[in-house]
Design a protein around this motif. Structure first.
Motif, PDB file in Angstrom:
ATOM      1  N   UNK A  51      66.686  35.612  -9.528  1.00 50.14           N
ATOM      2  CA  UNK A  51      66.630  34.324  -8.841  1.00 50.14           C
ATOM      3  C   UNK A  51      66.668  33.212  -9.883  1.00 50.14           C
ATOM      4  N   UNK A  52      67.045  32.067  -9.417  1.00 49.79           N
ATOM      5  CA  UNK A  52      67.128  30.906 -10.284  1.00 49.79           C
ATOM      6  C   UNK A  52      65.728  30.366 -10.535  1.00 49.79           C
ATOM      7  N   UNK A  53      65.369  30.219 -11.795  1.00 48.51           N
ATOM      8  CA  UNK A  53      64.025  29.759 -12.141  1.00 48.51           C
ATOM      9  C   UNK A  53      63.945  28.245 -12.340  1.00 48.51           C
ATOM     10  N   UNK A  54      65.073  27.571 -12.360  1.00 48.28           N
ATOM     11  CA  UNK A  54      65.066  26.129 -12.638  1.00 48.28           C
ATOM     12  C   UNK A  54      64.251  25.347 -11.605  1.00 48.28           C
ATOM     13  N   UNK A  55      64.425  25.553 -10.283  1.00 49.54           N
ATOM     14  CA  UNK A  55      63.599  24.777  -9.327  1.00 49.54           C
ATOM     15  C   UNK A  55      62.098  25.037  -9.492  1.00 49.54           C
ATOM     16  N   UNK A  56      61.734  26.271  -9.765  1.00 47.47           N
ATOM     17  CA  UNK A  56      60.313  26.577  -9.936  1.00 47.47           C
ATOM     18  C   UNK A  56      59.755  25.884 -11.178  1.00 47.47           C
ATOM     19  N   UNK A  57      60.508  25.896 -12.266  1.00 46.93           N
ATOM     20  CA  UNK A  57      60.058  25.237 -13.490  1.00 46.93           C
ATOM     21  C   UNK A  57      59.996  23.727 -13.284  1.00 46.93           C
ATOM     22  N   UNK A  58      60.978  23.172 -12.566  1.00 45.18           N
ATOM     23  CA  UNK A  58      60.958  21.731 -12.296  1.00 45.18           C
ATOM     24  C   UNK A  58      59.745  21.349 -11.453  1.00 45.18           C
ATOM     25  N   UNK A  59      59.401  22.170 -10.474  1.00 47.97           N
ATOM     26  CA  UNK A  59      58.212  21.876  -9.665  1.00 47.97           C
ATOM     27  C   UNK A  59      56.948  21.921 -10.504  1.00 47.97           C
ATOM     28  N   UNK A  60      56.860  22.885 -11.404  1.00 46.18           N
ATOM     29  CA  UNK A  60      55.695  22.945 -12.290  1.00 46.18           C
ATOM     30  C   UNK A  60      55.628  21.728 -13.206  1.00 46.18           C
ATOM     31  N   UNK A  61      56.785  21.279 -13.681  1.00 43.10           N
ATOM     32  CA  UNK A  61      56.809  20.086 -14.538  1.00 43.10           C
ATOM     33  C   UNK A  61      56.388  18.848 -13.755  1.00 43.10           C
ATOM     34  N   UNK A  62      56.825  18.731 -12.498  1.00 40.45           N
ATOM     35  CA  UNK A  62      56.403  17.593 -11.668  1.00 40.45           C
ATOM     36  C   UNK A  62      54.899  17.608 -11.446  1.00 40.45           C
ATOM     37  N   UNK A  63      54.367  18.791 -11.166  1.00 44.91           N
ATOM     38  CA  UNK A  63      52.930  18.912 -10.945  1.00 44.91           C
ATOM     39  C   UNK A  63      52.154  18.522 -12.198  1.00 44.91           C
ATOM     40  N   UNK A  64      52.610  18.983 -13.345  1.00 46.24           N
ATOM     41  CA  UNK A  64      51.927  18.642 -14.605  1.00 46.24           C
ATOM     42  C   UNK A  64      52.015  17.149 -14.879  1.00 46.24           C
ATOM     43  N   UNK A  65      53.185  16.536 -14.632  1.00 46.83           N
ATOM     44  CA  UNK A  65      53.339  15.093 -14.848  1.00 46.83           C
ATOM     45  C   UNK A  65      52.412  14.315 -13.916  1.00 46.83           C
ATOM     46  N   UNK A  66      52.292  14.768 -12.658  1.00 45.40           N
ATOM     47  CA  UNK A  66      51.388  14.120 -11.710  1.00 45.40           C
ATOM     48  C   UNK A  66      49.947  14.199 -12.204  1.00 45.40           C
ATOM     49  N   UNK A  67      49.555  15.355 -12.687  1.00 48.97           N
ATOM     50  CA  UNK A  67      48.181  15.511 -13.190  1.00 48.97           C
ATOM     51  C   UNK A  67      47.922  14.618 -14.399  1.00 48.97           C
ATOM     52  N   UNK A  68      48.878  14.526 -15.294  1.00 42.46           N
ATOM     53  CA  UNK A  68      48.709  13.676 -16.485  1.00 42.46           C
ATOM     54  C   UNK A  68      48.593  12.213 -16.075  1.00 42.46           C
TER      55      UNK A  68
END
Length: 175
Positions: free
Chosen positions: A68-85
């Protein structure tokens, strides 16, 4: 008949992984203990690691690609981390503002209290700590309320000026 590969046939006499053991590792037919032993062996045996890598490289291209394509999952994790920061930054800034208001309130009320104490006659007893704290906190809230009222008044005046300016522009265009 077991679905798993026989762990007794995983290693040869010299202690290296057998060809059947490597295929079992690639196919996922090793049980947990066998997979752990094979992974541990591959971590330090370069010969077996090279054989295993060649085995994977020889597989068809469709098996070498991720399922499966991991790019959307990694992008969602990056968005979540940016939101937390960003949330942590704003919370820290808000805490700093509140602390500044508290310190400002204590300092300004302490100065006004000292001025008031200078005019008090010496016969009057000093206020208790509870009374002083109550006076200080209520004074702080009063000054905070005044600050917000002044801010609201300034904002309303600014909006009124903008509205007046826009009304003047529309009437000038209509002429």
């Amino acid at each position: 008949m077991s679905l798993y590969f026989d762990n007794e046939k995983l290693f040869d006499q010299e202690g290296h992984l057998t060809d059947d053991g490597l295929y079992a590792l690639k196919d996922g037919t090793l049980d947990d203990l066998g997979a752990l032993e094979a992974a541990e062996h591959l971590s330090f045996c370069d010969l077996c690691l090279l054989r295993y890598t060649d085995l994977i490289d020889a597989a068809p291209a469709c098996l070498q690609e991720p399922m499966r394509d991991l790019i959307p999952q990694v992008q969602n994790l990056m968005r979540l981390r940016r939101f937390r920061i960003m949330t942590n930054r704003y919370v820290s800034a808000a805490a700093a503002v509140v602390l500044a208001f508290v310190l400002w309130g204590f300092a300004s009320l302490g100065a006004s209290r000292r001025m008031a104490e200078r005019t008090v006659e010496p016969q009057q007893p000093r206020a208790s700590f509870g009374q002083w704290l109550d006076t200080t906190v209520s004074g702080f809230y009063d000054s905070l309320d005044d600050t917000f009222s002044n801010f609201t008044l300034a904002a309303e005046n600014g909006l009124a000026q903008l509205q007046h300016h826009e009304d003047g522009d529309t009437s000038a265009k209509g002429d």
